[in-house]
Design an enzyme around this catalytic site. Structure first.
Site, PDB file in Angstrom:
ATOM      1  N   THR A   1       5.087 -13.626   1.538  1.00 14.41           N
ATOM      2  CA  THR A   1       5.664 -12.858   2.649  1.00 14.41           C
ATOM      3  C   THR A   1       5.056 -11.465   2.778  1.00 14.41           C
ATOM      4  O   THR A   1       5.219 -10.826   3.810  1.00 14.41           O
ATOM      5  CB  THR A   1       7.190 -12.717   2.477  1.00 14.41           C
ATOM      6  OG1 THR A   1       7.460 -12.071   1.227  1.00 14.41           O
ATOM      7  CG2 THR A   1       7.882 -14.072   2.510  1.00 14.41           C
TER       8      THR A   1
ATOM      9  N   GLY B   1       5.002 -19.500   0.407  1.00 15.27           N
ATOM     10  CA  GLY B   1       6.077 -18.519   0.462  1.00 15.27           C
ATOM     11  C   GLY B   1       5.623 -17.080   0.377  1.00 15.27           C
ATOM     12  O   GLY B   1       6.436 -16.187   0.131  1.00 15.27           O
TER      13      GLY B   1
ATOM     14  N   HIS C   1      -0.011  -9.685  -5.031  1.00  7.74           N
ATOM     15  CA  HIS C   1       0.955  -9.238  -6.044  1.00  7.74           C
ATOM     16  C   HIS C   1       1.182 -10.369  -7.025  1.00  7.74           C
ATOM     17  O   HIS C   1       1.377 -11.521  -6.641  1.00  7.74           O
ATOM     18  CB  HIS C   1       2.285  -8.807  -5.414  1.00  7.74           C
ATOM     19  CG  HIS C   1       2.834  -9.755  -4.399  1.00  7.74           C
ATOM     20  ND1 HIS C   1       2.335  -9.837  -3.104  1.00  7.74           N
ATOM     21  CD2 HIS C   1       3.823 -10.681  -4.459  1.00  7.74           C
ATOM     22  CE1 HIS C   1       3.000 -10.759  -2.435  1.00  7.74           C
ATOM     23  NE2 HIS C   1       3.900 -11.298  -3.237  1.00  7.74           N
TER      24      HIS C   1
ATOM     25  N   CYS D   1       0.857  -1.198   0.000  1.00 10.83           N
ATOM     26  CA  CYS D   1       0.000   0.000   0.000  1.00 10.83           C
ATOM     27  C   CYS D   1       0.886   1.239   0.000  1.00 10.83           C
ATOM     28  O   CYS D   1       0.591   2.224  -0.687  1.00 10.83           O
ATOM     29  CB  CYS D   1      -0.923   0.014   1.218  1.00 10.83           C
ATOM     30  SG  CYS D   1      -2.396  -1.031   1.088  1.00 10.83           S
TER      31      CYS D   1
HETATM   32  P1  AMP Z   1       6.037 -13.142  -1.896  1.00 12.63           P
HETATM   33  O1  AMP Z   1       7.124 -13.936  -1.244  1.00 12.63           O
HETATM   34  O2  AMP Z   1       5.295 -13.862  -2.955  1.00 12.63           O
HETATM   35  O3  AMP Z   1       5.113 -12.512  -0.868  1.00 12.63           O
HETATM   36  O4  AMP Z   1       6.760 -11.968  -2.663  1.00 12.63           O
HETATM   37  C1  AMP Z   1       7.168 -10.786  -2.069  1.00 12.63           C
HETATM   38  C2  AMP Z   1       8.182 -10.184  -2.995  1.00 12.63           C
HETATM   39  O5  AMP Z   1       8.315  -8.812  -2.669  1.00 12.63           O
HETATM   40  C3  AMP Z   1       9.568 -10.799  -2.870  1.00 12.63           C
HETATM   41  O6  AMP Z   1       9.955 -11.332  -4.138  1.00 12.63           O
HETATM   42  C4  AMP Z   1      10.444  -9.632  -2.434  1.00 12.63           C
HETATM   43  O7  AMP Z   1      11.723  -9.662  -3.021  1.00 12.63           O
HETATM   44  C5  AMP Z   1       9.625  -8.444  -2.885  1.00 12.63           C
HETATM   45  N1  AMP Z   1       9.828  -7.221  -2.135  1.00 12.63           N
HETATM   46  C6  AMP Z   1       9.830  -7.083  -0.790  1.00 12.63           C
HETATM   47  N2  AMP Z   1      10.002  -5.787  -0.461  1.00 12.63           N
HETATM   48  C7  AMP Z   1      10.087  -5.102  -1.629  1.00 12.63           C
HETATM   49  C8  AMP Z   1      10.260  -3.722  -1.962  1.00 12.63           C
HETATM   50  N3  AMP Z   1      10.399  -2.777  -1.013  1.00 12.63           N
HETATM   51  N4  AMP Z   1      10.337  -3.375  -3.262  1.00 12.63           N
HETATM   52  C9  AMP Z   1      10.248  -4.320  -4.231  1.00 12.63           C
HETATM   53  N5  AMP Z   1      10.042  -5.637  -3.984  1.00 12.63           N
HETATM   54  C10 AMP Z   1       9.981  -6.018  -2.700  1.00 12.63           C
HETATM   55 ZN    ZN Z   2      -1.795  -3.220   1.157  1.00 10.36          ZN
END
Ligand code: AMP
Ligand code: ZN
Length: 114
Positions: free
Chosen positions: A95, A93, A100, A7
């Site tokens: 996180t 996985g 997204h 967000c």
């Molecule tokens: P998921 O594990 O599917 O929830 O993917 C989260 C993704 O967000 C991971 O691939 C991270 O590398 C990415 N991520 C986390 N923080 C950021 C950020 N500040 N900017 C860009 N990508 C991010």
């Molecule tokens: Zn959000």
């Protein structure tokens, strides 16, 4: 939603490398890329995961996939092929609990994933 990283990125409060954006969705580069092209596409509206977004029953999920397609074309990976991944829940996985789409491409990928 307060304290949600994505967000914050959608609002412009948290810096990210924005690829493209429109009124409903935002595409930005993953900070830890797993492929030559690794772009995250999110709705501006907060939904926890793709299941919640789908259950909301609106066109936003279509908008998200359409935006991912546009990025794939712009990044030059549309013809070779790409993967769109929605990690959903802890065992998958996920996180960041703001839905997204991972748009991954630019190299051959194996199946099944590890
Ligand atoms: P998921 O594990 O599917 O929830 O993917 C989260 C993704 O967000 C991971 O691939 C991270 O590398 C990415 N991520 C986390 N923080 C950021 C950020 N500040 N900017 C860009 N990508 C991010
Ligand atoms: Zn959000």
């Amino acid at each position: 939603m307060a304290d949600c990283l994505f967000c914050g990125i959608a609002a412009g409060d948290i810096p990210a490398t924005i690829v493209s954006a429109n009124s409903r969705t935002v595409a930005f580069r993953d900070i830890n890329p797993q492929a030559p092209v690794h772009v995250l596409v999110i709705p501006r509206a907060h939904h926890a995961n793709v299941a919640e977004l789908g259950a909301a029953g609106e066109a936003l999920l279509c908008d998200l996939v359409a935006h991912a397609r546009e990025v794939a074309v712009a990044e030059g990976i549309a013809d070779a092929g790409y993967r769109i991944v929605f990690n959903t829940g802890p065992e998958a996985g996920q996180t960041v609990d703001h839905v997204h789409a991972h748009l991954l491409g630019g190299r051959p990928m194996s199946w099944p994933p590890g």
